[in-house]
Write a protein that holds these residues in place. Structure first.
Motif, short mmCIF file in Angstrom:
data_model
loop_
_atom_site.label_atom_id
_atom_site.label_comp_id
_atom_site.label_asym_id
_atom_site.label_seq_id
_atom_site.Cartn_x
_atom_site.Cartn_y
_atom_site.Cartn_z
N ARG A 240 43.02 44.25 42.58
CA ARG A 240 42.54 44.99 43.74
C ARG A 240 42.33 44.07 44.93
NH1 ARG A 240 36.18 46.26 42.35
NH2 ARG A 240 35.64 44.14 41.77
N VAL A 241 42.41 44.67 46.10
CA VAL A 241 42.21 43.94 47.34
C VAL A 241 41.32 44.75 48.26
CG1 VAL A 241 44.35 44.88 48.34
CG2 VAL A 241 43.36 42.76 49.27
N PHE A 242 40.42 44.06 48.93
CA PHE A 242 39.57 44.68 49.94
C PHE A 242 39.97 44.12 51.30
CE2 PHE A 242 36.87 44.89 46.11
CZ PHE A 242 36.62 46.26 46.08
N VAL A 243 40.35 44.99 52.21
CA VAL A 243 40.65 44.58 53.57
C VAL A 243 39.35 44.72 54.36
CG1 VAL A 243 42.00 45.02 55.64
CG2 VAL A 243 43.04 45.29 53.37
N ALA A 244 38.70 43.60 54.62
CA ALA A 244 37.40 43.60 55.29
C ALA A 244 37.60 43.39 56.79
CB ALA A 244 36.53 42.49 54.71
N ARG A 245 37.33 44.41 57.56
CA ARG A 245 37.49 44.34 59.01
C ARG A 245 36.32 43.56 59.61
NH1 ARG A 245 42.80 45.30 59.93
NH2 ARG A 245 43.47 47.11 58.68
N THR A 246 36.62 42.46 60.25
CA THR A 246 35.59 41.56 60.76
C THR A 246 35.84 41.20 62.22
OG1 THR A 246 36.81 39.59 60.08
CG2 THR A 246 35.28 40.53 58.47
N THR A 247 34.90 40.47 62.79
CA THR A 247 35.01 39.96 64.15
C THR A 247 34.94 38.44 64.10
OG1 THR A 247 33.94 41.92 65.09
CG2 THR A 247 33.95 39.91 66.45
#
Length: 290
Positions: A240-247
């Motif tokens: 599994r992969v988590f696409v973590a939207r960050t700044t």
């Protein structure tokens, strides 16, 4: 595979993430001139690192090579200050060592070195290679009948590397449901915006096409990150992969979303402003670096 019980509540996780940011800034400020570090990408992944090291990773700081430990591979090795801050705060080595970042002969090099730094499971820095090492660790665990989990953190710019997708295919082939990849998707890389340098399209669809379970998360909601990392895969045998939207530069107003802070030095005035924004006076406690 069962759900892990979280080892810290939301308040502690947020406190730890803030502490990591303070340590990152002080480390890079104290590093030698020339190329002191990568503040932008280290700050963008601080919440992810906090969620892992205080939420779900099963490790023993007093026994860094414990055979049953979970493995963590910082595939985006240039964010080493974030990893070093966590390792020091967890007790893998004295906090005073943070003040030696990038100094000649020190144990805290510009990119993680498993031969020098306690708690580092894989030497990284050449982008794309960390996830391949993580695949090997996960496969080895499966072959040996071990229950440890393997987590790896990549940057979104790193996904330009073809080796990442070779590793993704391998993980799917060998049904590595003990492997979790996390993408620090801050939208910027060394040469500019991801969308301009090498557009990656729909990341969730791309990873799913390689057979992975893929979920998008708010990369700065540390409690939600920890809860997601603790859950078992939705499908047995599926990585599994988590696409973590960050700044990029998260937590410091003049660094947030700024490509110029991908790498660079932090002067005294900038450090003072950044620490004030994080609620820590320049000479105050929290993240002390000598």
């Amino acid at each position: 595979m069962v759900e892990r019980s979280l080892t810290a509540d939301a308040d502690e996780l947020r406190t730890r993430a803030r502490s990591l940011r303070i340590r990152i800034l002080k480390m890079i400020h104290a590093a030698p001139a020339g190329h002191p570090g990568h503040p932008g990408g280290s700050l963008s992944c601080a919440d992810i690192i906090a969620a892992l090291y205080w939420g779900v990773l099963r490790v023993r700081p007093e026994q860094p090579d414990w055979p049953c430990r979970d493995r963590f591979v910082l595939s985006k090795g240039h964010a080493a200050p974030a990893l070093y801050a966590a390792l020091a705060e967890r007790g893998f080595f004295p906090e005073e060592m943070l003040g030696t970042l990038r100094r000649p002969g020190c144990r805290l090099q510009g990119h993680p070195d498993m031969s020098k730094t306690p708690g580092v499971d894989m030497s990284t820095g050449s982008l794309g290679q960390g996830i391949s090492a993580a695949v090997g660790m996960a496969l080895g665990g499966k072959m040996d009948g071990k229950t440890y989990r393997v987590y790896t953190l990549l940057s979104d710019g790193e996904l330009n590397e073809g080796q990442v997708w070779e590793a993704a295919m391998t993980a799917y082939k060998y049904k590595l449901d003990n492997l979790t990849a996390i993408i620090d998707a801050n939208g910027l890389q060394n040469d500019g915006p991801i969308s301009e340098v090498m557009p990656m399209g729909d990341l969730l669809a791309k990873w799913r096409s390689f057979g992975w379970g893929a979920v998008e998360l708010d990369g700065h909601d540390v409690a939600a990150l920890a809860a997601a990392f603790a859950r078992p895969p939705a499908e047995p045998g599926q990585p599994r992969v988590f696409v973590a939207r960050t700044t990029k530069g998260k937590g410091v107003s003049f660094m947030e979303g700024q490509l110029a802070w991908h790498a660079g030095a932090i002067n005294d005035e900038q450090l003072a402003q950044a620490l004030a924004e994080l609620g820590c006076p320049s000479g105050g406690d929290g993240g002390a670096v000598s």
